[in-house]
Design a protein around this motif. Structure first.
Motif, PDB file in Angstrom:
ATOM      1  N   UNK A   1       0.852  -1.180   0.000  1.00  0.00           N
ATOM      2  CA  UNK A   1       0.000   0.000   0.000  1.00  0.00           C
ATOM      3  C   UNK A   1       0.895   1.241   0.000  1.00  0.00           C
ATOM      4  N   UNK A   2       0.307   2.355   0.348  1.00  0.00           N
ATOM      5  CA  UNK A   2       1.046   3.619   0.222  1.00  0.00           C
ATOM      6  C   UNK A   2       0.506   4.631   1.221  1.00  0.00           C
ATOM      7  N   UNK A   3       1.365   5.536   1.626  1.00  0.00           N
ATOM      8  CA  UNK A   3       0.912   6.655   2.449  1.00  0.00           C
ATOM      9  C   UNK A   3      -0.206   7.429   1.762  1.00  0.00           C
ATOM     10  N   UNK A   4      -0.246   7.367   0.420  1.00  0.00           N
ATOM     11  CA  UNK A   4      -1.290   8.071  -0.335  1.00  0.00           C
ATOM     12  C   UNK A   4      -2.688   7.534  -0.005  1.00  0.00           C
ATOM     13  N   UNK A   5      -2.749   6.333   0.565  1.00  0.00           N
ATOM     14  CA  UNK A   5      -4.037   5.748   0.948  1.00  0.00           C
ATOM     15  C   UNK A   5      -4.494   6.173   2.326  1.00  0.00           C
TER      16      UNK A   5
END
Ligand SMILES: NC(=O)c1ccc[n+]([C@@H]2O[C@H](COP(=O)([O-])OP(=O)(O)OC[C@H]3O[C@@H](n4cnc5c(N)ncnc54)[C@H](O)[C@@H]3O)[C@@H](O)[C@H]2O)c1
Length: 252
Positions: free
Chosen positions: A151-155
């Motif tokens: 996943x990503x910090x953008x989520x």
């Protein structure tokens, strides 16, 4: 390579063709003794990963598949089983990172629904479909399993751009918790990596040195996160050392 904390385990890594990206996990898992299936839409890069592992004395297979093609996802799981007889680890790492699509993923008011569908389907539905194809094989193997979703910090936050990439990763975070709960009776664990900017070769070519310096200056140790740092965490989460860890979002 038969020694190591992943000895005897078979691992599928999607996006495994990205040897200079987070697909570098393939070689790390192989060094820890895992047999690796490098799965990617790009057949050549997946084959290159598998070849590097075999040249170093490990066991690996390359499989071409597409996150948007259900039949190819079923074939991925079948090919892994036919090649190695079991699946113990799944690193759901592939995502739509296409340089053709990324520039179109800006603010919500400018969102093209086709761009939304392409990115969301690849990242969120694709992760679900690969998981759905693999988990019955893990259950049949009778030794549990480990799923690691990239996943990503953008989520986790709002941003001015990446208005579908971010929500698609938010969906992966939620999916991780659902999977952890539903598969726990089979001793199959599911965790997610909430990644910051990771200095892959792809990103290095997209960012200016000034942008990279800015990202690095905001990290605790003033050092960039690199694919090898991510791969080390994947190895841990894939191993029996993490046997009680599930449903967690790992902010790296
Ligand atoms: N690099 C970063 O800073 C960063 C930060 C946060 C999260 N991530 C995530 O890490 C993961 C890997 O990213 P990366 O930086 O290594 O990027 P990358 O572009 O180097 O790797 C992505 C891989 O996925 C493959 N792929 C793309 N579309 C596919 C499809 N439809 N079916 C199958 N394979 C497909 C590509 O061929 C490529 O090998 C992605 O999930 C990305 O969202 C990366």
């Amino acid at each position: 390579m038969s020694e190591g904390r992943l000895a005897g385990k078979v691992a599928i890594v999607t996006g495994g063709g990205s040897g200079s990206g987070i697909g570098a996990t393939c070689e790390r898992l192989a060094r820890a003794g895992a047999t690796v299936v490098a799965a990617d839409i790009n057949e050549q890069t997946a084959e290159a990963t598998a070849t590097r592992i075999r040249d170093a004395g490990g066991r690996a297979l390359a499989v071409q598949f597409d996150l948007l093609d259900s039949a190819s996802i079923a074939a991925l799981a079948e090919t892994a089983m036919a090649g190695f007889g079991r699946i113990d680890v799944l690193h759901n790492n592939a995502a739509n990172t296409s340089p053709q699509v990324f520039p179109k993923d800006q603010g919500i008011l400018d969102m093209d629904s086709e761009v939304w569908d392409a990115v969301f389907a690849a990242n969120a539905r694709g992760t679900m479909e690969v998981t759905r194809a693999v988990v019955p094989r893990m259950i049949a193997g009778g030794r549990g399993g480990a799923i690691i979703n990239t996943s990503s910090g953008a989520g986790q936050m709002g941003q001015m751009a990446m208005s579908v990439y971010g929500p698609s990763k938010g969906a992966i975070n939620a999916f991780t918790r659902y999977a952890a709960l539903q598969f726990a009776p089979h001793r199959i664990r599911c965790n997610a990596l909430v990644l910051p900017v990771v200095l892959t070769r792809g990103l290095e070519s997209l960012f200016t040195q000034e942008q990279i310096d800015d990202v690095v200056s905001r990290t605790p140790f003033k050092e960039p996160t690199r694919p090898a740092d991510v791969a080390a965490v994947v190895e841990f989460l894939a191993s029996d050392d993490a046997r009680l860890i599930t449903g967690k979002l790992w902010e790296i």
